[in-house]
Design an enzyme around this catalytic site. Structure first.
Site, short mmCIF file in Angstrom:
data_model
loop_
_atom_site.label_atom_id
_atom_site.label_comp_id
_atom_site.label_asym_id
_atom_site.label_seq_id
_atom_site.Cartn_x
_atom_site.Cartn_y
_atom_site.Cartn_z
N ASP A 1 -5.93 -5.13 -10.99
CA ASP A 1 -5.31 -3.89 -10.54
C ASP A 1 -6.31 -2.79 -10.86
O ASP A 1 -6.54 -2.47 -12.03
CB ASP A 1 -3.99 -3.65 -11.27
CG ASP A 1 -3.38 -2.30 -10.91
OD1 ASP A 1 -4.00 -1.55 -10.11
OD2 ASP A 1 -2.29 -1.98 -11.42
N VAL A 2 -6.91 -2.21 -9.81
CA VAL A 2 -8.00 -1.25 -10.06
C VAL A 2 -7.51 0.08 -10.63
O VAL A 2 -8.32 0.94 -10.96
CB VAL A 2 -8.87 -1.00 -8.80
CG1 VAL A 2 -9.54 -2.28 -8.34
CG2 VAL A 2 -8.06 -0.34 -7.70
N TYR B 1 -5.05 11.22 0.34
CA TYR B 1 -6.04 10.24 0.82
C TYR B 1 -7.40 10.92 1.08
O TYR B 1 -8.45 10.44 0.62
CB TYR B 1 -5.51 9.57 2.09
CG TYR B 1 -6.38 8.44 2.59
CD1 TYR B 1 -6.36 7.19 1.96
CD2 TYR B 1 -7.24 8.61 3.67
CE1 TYR B 1 -7.17 6.16 2.41
CE2 TYR B 1 -8.05 7.58 4.13
CZ TYR B 1 -8.01 6.35 3.50
OH TYR B 1 -8.82 5.32 3.93
N LYS C 1 -10.98 10.26 -0.96
CA LYS C 1 -12.17 9.71 -0.31
C LYS C 1 -13.35 10.67 -0.39
O LYS C 1 -14.51 10.24 -0.51
CB LYS C 1 -11.84 9.35 1.14
CG LYS C 1 -10.81 8.22 1.26
CD LYS C 1 -11.31 6.94 0.61
CE LYS C 1 -10.40 5.76 0.82
NZ LYS C 1 -10.96 4.52 0.22
N1 LIG Z 1 -8.73 0.54 7.94
C1 LIG Z 1 -9.30 1.72 8.12
O1 LIG Z 1 -9.24 2.28 9.23
C2 LIG Z 1 -10.04 2.39 7.01
C3 LIG Z 1 -10.76 3.55 7.33
C4 LIG Z 1 -11.48 4.18 6.32
C5 LIG Z 1 -11.48 3.66 5.04
N2 LIG Z 1 -10.76 2.54 4.78
C6 LIG Z 1 -10.79 2.06 3.40
O2 LIG Z 1 -11.21 0.72 3.38
C7 LIG Z 1 -10.72 0.08 2.20
C8 LIG Z 1 -10.07 -1.22 2.59
O3 LIG Z 1 -8.95 -0.93 3.40
P1 LIG Z 1 -8.46 -1.89 4.58
O4 LIG Z 1 -8.38 -1.09 5.79
O5 LIG Z 1 -9.26 -3.13 4.57
O6 LIG Z 1 -6.95 -2.13 4.11
P2 LIG Z 1 -6.21 -3.45 3.60
O7 LIG Z 1 -4.84 -3.01 3.27
O8 LIG Z 1 -6.39 -4.53 4.59
O9 LIG Z 1 -7.00 -3.86 2.27
C9 LIG Z 1 -6.87 -3.18 1.06
C10 LIG Z 1 -6.96 -4.19 -0.06
O10 LIG Z 1 -6.93 -3.48 -1.32
C11 LIG Z 1 -6.06 -4.16 -2.20
N3 LIG Z 1 -5.55 -3.24 -3.20
C12 LIG Z 1 -4.77 -2.15 -3.01
N4 LIG Z 1 -4.47 -1.58 -4.18
C13 LIG Z 1 -5.07 -2.32 -5.14
C14 LIG Z 1 -5.14 -2.22 -6.56
N5 LIG Z 1 -4.49 -1.25 -7.25
N6 LIG Z 1 -5.87 -3.14 -7.23
C15 LIG Z 1 -6.51 -4.13 -6.57
N7 LIG Z 1 -6.47 -4.28 -5.24
C16 LIG Z 1 -5.76 -3.38 -4.53
C17 LIG Z 1 -4.97 -4.72 -1.30
O11 LIG Z 1 -4.23 -5.76 -1.92
C18 LIG Z 1 -5.77 -5.17 -0.10
O12 LIG Z 1 -6.21 -6.49 -0.23
C19 LIG Z 1 -9.75 1.07 1.56
O13 LIG Z 1 -10.39 1.74 0.50
C20 LIG Z 1 -9.46 2.04 2.69
O14 LIG Z 1 -9.08 3.30 2.23
C21 LIG Z 1 -10.04 1.89 5.72
#
Ligand SMILES: NC(=O)c1ccc[n+]([C@@H]2O[C@H](COP(=O)([O-])OP(=O)(O)OC[C@H]3O[C@@H](n4cnc5c(N)ncnc54)[C@H](O)[C@@H]3O)[C@@H](O)[C@H]2O)c1
Length: 271
Positions: free
Chosen positions: A69-70, A176, A180
């Site tokens: 859990d980060v 959010y 970021k």
């Molecule tokens: N999908 C997009 O369009 C997008 C755009 C910009 C940035 N991001 C960023 O990319 C990263 C990954 O997101 P994604 O789109 O793959 O979403 P996702 O929901 O598919 O993946 C997020 C992962 O983080 C894990 N997670 C969440 N909280 C956690 C915690 N407290 N401890 C450990 N693990 C935890 C989840 O279980 C999941 O596996 C995130 O930081 C997100 O903000 C995503």
């Protein structure tokens, strides 16, 4: 040790938070393709184990799941220590664990996403939760893994996952966006602090990517239209496209780059 092999990350040890899903998962698979042994760290043990199985099936690399859990320093310390115990060192880190809102649960049928959250009515505890996971979680992951790199004399790389929302204000998502923007600045400061150890720190700031995080928005015709309107390329990005960007920053091909966040976002910042 796995069999030595070719690849941009040949025989490197990669640790990826958020590795169970979306962008983190794609990076875990991509890094393994390039010869890395992979630690998939996530709070979601079920999907994390699936990614580990996928890596083992697709490559001859070692793969390990560690639950983390980060938002907890103790949990991250245990994760990094377990990775070093198991694989001997950490060469490259991807800090991808993140949430789009305090209620967001990745991969759940009801993922908790409820649309806009005006700042004037946002609960302080919700604001704090997003900052704890998205910003403090990345800071803790980076510094704890960097301590191991320094102790072991590893001139490693760190890639933080920010967002294009670090640079564009999205009404209803202040928590959010601010988290970021913090990650992008963290990347700059830490890059300078870790220069003397030969550790490079960079980031990616994705646009709208096809992952569970954007599922509800993509399922809603108005949401999809808003994505397309903001994205000159007129489509969402793929997790693999993000993994290719992260891979560049993780490997030696980016050897003269540090403190930089690149924004793979379909031209969103061009005009
Ligand atoms: N999908 C997009 O369009 C997008 C755009 C910009 C940035 N991001 C960023 O990319 C990263 C990954 O997101 P994604 O789109 O793959 O979403 P996702 O929901 O598919 O993946 C997020 C992962 O983080 C894990 N997670 C969440 N909280 C956690 C915690 N407290 N401890 C450990 N693990 C935890 C989840 O279980 C999941 O596996 C995130 O930081 C997100 O903000 C995503």
């Amino acid at each position: 040790m796995g069999t030595p092999q070719e690849g941009r990350l040949a025989d490197k040890v990669a640790l990826l938070t958020g590795g169970a899903s979306g962008i983190g998962r794609a990076c875990a698979l991509r890094y393994a393709e390039e010869g890395a042994d992979v630690v998939v760290a996530d709070r979601d043990a079920k999907r994390g184990a699936e990614v580990v199985a996928e890596i083992r099936n697709a490559s001859n690399r070692r793969a390990l799941f560690i639950e983390v859990d980060v938002s907890s320093e103790d949990s991250i310390e245990a994760m990094a220590a377990a990775a070093v115990t198991e694989f001997g060192r950490i060469d490259t880190v991807l800090a991808a664990a993140g949430i789009s809102s305090a209620q967001y649960v990745s991969g759940a049928a009801a993922d908790g996403q409820t649309g806009a959250r005006p700042l004037v009515t946002t609960k302080l505890s919700d604001w704090q939760r997003v900052l704890d996971v998205n910003l403090t979680g990345v800071m803790l992951t980076d510094r704890i893994c960097a301590r191991h790199m320094i102790e072991l004399g590893v001139a490693g790389t760190i890639v933080n996952v920010a967002s294009s929302a670090a640079k564009i204000a999205l009404p209803g998502a202040a928590d959010y966006c601010v988290s970021k923007a913090g990650v992008a600045m963290l990347t700059q400061v830490l890059a300078l602090e870790l220069l003397e150890h030969g550790i490079r720190v960079n980031g990616i700031g994705p646009g709208f990517i096809e992952t569970p995080m954007t599922q509800s928005m993509r399922d809603d015709p108005d949401g999809l239209a808003a994505i397309v309107a903001r994205t000159p390329m007129g489509r969402v990005g793929t997790p693999r496209e993000m993994a290719n960007a992260a891979l560049y920053l993780a490997c030696d091909e980016s050897s003269y780059t540090t403190g930089h966040t690149i924004y793979p976002n379909g031209g969103m910042f061009v005009g």
